[in-house]
Design an enzyme around this catalytic site. Sequence first.
Site, PDB file in Angstrom:
ATOM      1  N   ASN A  13       0.875  -1.177   0.000  1.00  0.00           N
ATOM      2  CA  ASN A  13       0.000   0.000   0.000  1.00  0.00           C
ATOM      3  C   ASN A  13       0.911   1.226   0.000  1.00  0.00           C
ATOM      4  O   ASN A  13       1.445   1.622   1.028  1.00  0.00           O
ATOM      5  CB  ASN A  13      -0.910  -0.016   1.232  1.00  0.00           C
ATOM      6  N   ARG A  93      -2.806  -2.305  -3.275  1.00  0.00           N
ATOM      7  CA  ARG A  93      -3.999  -1.507  -3.050  1.00  0.00           C
ATOM      8  C   ARG A  93      -3.969  -0.318  -4.008  1.00  0.00           C
ATOM      9  O   ARG A  93      -3.015   0.448  -4.036  1.00  0.00           O
ATOM     10  CB  ARG A  93      -4.049  -0.999  -1.611  1.00  0.00           C
ATOM     11  N   HIS A 184     -13.096   2.537   0.562  1.00  0.00           N
ATOM     12  CA  HIS A 184     -12.971   1.518   1.622  1.00  0.00           C
ATOM     13  C   HIS A 184     -13.475   0.152   1.153  1.00  0.00           C
ATOM     14  O   HIS A 184     -13.876  -0.688   1.965  1.00  0.00           O
ATOM     15  CB  HIS A 184     -13.744   1.930   2.897  1.00  0.00           C
ATOM     16  N   ARG A 245     -11.804  15.403   7.728  1.00  0.00           N
ATOM     17  CA  ARG A 245     -12.617  15.780   6.568  1.00  0.00           C
ATOM     18  C   ARG A 245     -13.997  16.249   7.012  1.00  0.00           C
ATOM     19  O   ARG A 245     -14.579  15.723   7.955  1.00  0.00           O
ATOM     20  CB  ARG A 245     -12.769  14.593   5.610  1.00  0.00           C
ATOM     21  N   GLY A 296     -14.562   2.450  15.196  1.00  0.00           N
ATOM     22  CA  GLY A 296     -15.642   1.468  15.268  1.00  0.00           C
ATOM     23  C   GLY A 296     -15.293   0.270  16.128  1.00  0.00           C
ATOM     24  O   GLY A 296     -16.142  -0.279  16.829  1.00  0.00           O
ATOM     25  N   GLU A 346      -7.921  -5.065   5.561  1.00  0.00           N
ATOM     26  CA  GLU A 346      -7.954  -4.810   4.125  1.00  0.00           C
ATOM     27  C   GLU A 346      -6.836  -5.538   3.397  1.00  0.00           C
ATOM     28  O   GLU A 346      -7.026  -6.039   2.283  1.00  0.00           O
ATOM     29  CB  GLU A 346      -7.852  -3.301   3.880  1.00  0.00           C
TER      30      GLU A 346
END
Length: 364
Positions: A13, A93, A184, A245, A296, A346
């Site tokens: 990545n 990725r 995502h 953001r 989360g 991921e």
Amino acid sequence: MAPGNLKKVLVLNAGSSSLKFKLFARSEDLNLSLESRGVAERIGDLKSALSFCDASGKQKNISSQLGDHQEALRTIFKELKLSASDLFAVGHRVTHGSDKIYKASRITPEVKKIIADTIPLAPLHNPVNLLGIESAEALLGSEVPQVAVFDTAFHHSIPPEAYLYAVPLKDTAERLSVRKYGYHGSSYAFLLNRAAEYFHKPKEQLNLIICHLGAGASMACIKLGKCVDTTMGMTPLEGLCMSTRSGDIDPGAVLFLVNKLGIRKTDQLLNKQSGLYGLVKVNGNLDGVVFSAGIGEHSSPVRERICEGLEGFGIELSPKRNLSTKEGEISPNRSRVKVLVIPTDEEQQIAMETVSVVTGLGDG
């Protein structure tokens, strides 16, 4: 050198001045297990650094001047005592595949051209993703298969009524590619597969709301195993308010800010100087709500606030489970809709898709 069918899968990545990696070992039953992970940081700087650890968590830190991504990758191979002959494949990725690539794909000149052509839609990410690919190609040649796994691919199933904005269809949506893409995707694909294990049913039968709440935050609505809507849009700026953001904002306010501050300062303001606020909207016959990513997975107060007042939709939290559960169900047994915490991975999803593409089991 590992036996041919047990070679390893490397996931890369690439960032503008960093290169994250995870190395997975393949067992005889072809399952993947994490062998090492790490990151090269401040690439191009005099004070570059490489840190990595093995599956047990044993850490190693190295200070070394890494002139470019290729040198960083070469150093990673050296420190891991890794060679091309050890690798089954490399998975990359890639942020954006536009509407032309909607599945993991073997990297070819044609695929690289699409990634390059999509740079205007992802100017901060696609160029460095391409740089990571070219660095691996330069180091490994054609000996090791390489696969691109796209963040936008998972959302290819979103219908036009959800991905189109209310702008002129021909001149804006089609000619300029102004539409919702979603991000995502590798995280959502991984979480959907893991949720199917919790519910003991095929993912094609699942209806879920998945909350990826990290520094970048988004949600996706899954209907019968397919994404039908997501909060991020043409760029990752749309949707939920995140750590830096703004999320959704009146377009008129953006025009006002551009007028007052200019494009560069407005871009900096909306992408780097805004805050996080979680929200959830439930609709339809729902099986579960899944929380993942840094916030989360680890913030029980955020999960509690998001689920507050949703009892009418069949969503409840168990205070005890919400505080103590690292992975699993955090709703009480009586809750009609299961609420789950599932750590995302991921890179493992990218590794699995890479293996599928190279073995011919996927559609790439």
